[in-house]
Design a protein around this motif. Structure first.
Motif: not given
Length: 253
Positions: A37-43, A54-55, A126-132, A214-220
């Motif tokens: 729902t949040q992906l559809a409304v605010l993605g 946004y995912v 919808p595209g979530f990944r563990f990039s780290a 941060g642990l999945s997409h990267g960041g602090p």
């Protein structure tokens, strides 16, 4: 001995959960409905502002929200345990009082991890990944356990002091919703009004979500993880002290 007893009581709490189809369906379906729902409304809108899919933001928040909203289930279950005769049976058996609450904690953490694992797996669609990397992915679920411990401790505390099953659920549902809305996982911190930003930053759901991002997409990771640890330690210690005091009161003849 306490650990063994806690594991046995954790199994009891899980059996009660799995034997209630309504709770099982709600626990596993709600986060998926919320995420899509949040992906559809605010993605698209949030992706333009934040510069990332946004995912990558909403999936970690929803994973943690299963623990935050689940604290009401914990509170109701603790209230039932303390006022349905179980307390009398525990006092009459060689069972440590700590195992009663330890079993609830372990059982609910397993439930939280199961729901979090399913939600994370579906988020890959919808595209979530563990990039780290793999180690960061393991740390991702470690933070889920950490925040789950915080949420469950709050549920145990409220359930121990509650006056009715309905009141303890109501006492936690509204705050959990507010924490979700005022979270930097919902939208980026800088999009909130200036006067709200310190509150959003200090929100434990924000710090835990930022650690997961941060642990999945990267960041602090370090600072949000330390804030989450501080929240968990503080709430955990407070809960142990107050719950132990309340248990002694309830155990008096």
């Amino acid at each position: 001995m306490v650990l063994v007893q806690s594991m046995l009581l954790a199994g009891r709490s899980l059996r009660f959960f799995t034997r209630n189809p309504q709770h099982v369906i709600a626990a596993f379906a709600f986060p998926l409905v919320l995420m899509f729902t949040q992906l559809a409304v605010l993605g698209e809108l949030v992706a333009e502002v934040s510069g990332q899919p946004y995912v990558a933001r909403i999936a970690p928040l929803v994973v943690l929200s299963t623990a935050a909203f689940g604290s009401a289930i914990t509170a109701a279950a603790v209230y039932r345990d303390l006022h349905s005769g179980l307390l009398t049976r525990v006092r009459a058996m060689p069972v440590s009082p700590a195992s009663l609450f330890g079993g609830r904690l372990f059982g609910d953490l397993l439930r939280i991890l199961a729901v979090a694992s399913l939600t994370t797996a579906v988020a890959f669609i919808p595209g979530f990944r563990f990039s780290a990397g793999l180690l960061a992915a393991v740390g991702f679920f470690g933070v889920v356990v950490l925040f789950g411990t915080l949420s469950t401790a709050v549920g145990i505390l409220v359930g121990t002091f509650g006056r009715s099953e309905e009141s303890v659920q109501a006492a936690l549902s509204a705050p959990a919703t507010l924490l979700f809305i005022l979270s930097s996982g919902f939208v980026p911190l800088e999009t909130f009004p200036g006067f709200l930003q310190p509150l959003v930053w200090a929100n434990p759901l924000s710090s835990a979500t930022q650690a997961l991002i941060g642990l999945s997409h990267g960041g602090p990771v370090a600072v949000p993880l330390l804030v989450t640890l501080a929240w968990t330690a503080g709430v955990g210690i407070l809960s142990v002290v107050l719950v132990a005091r309340r248990y002694r009161e309830l155990s008096r003849p």
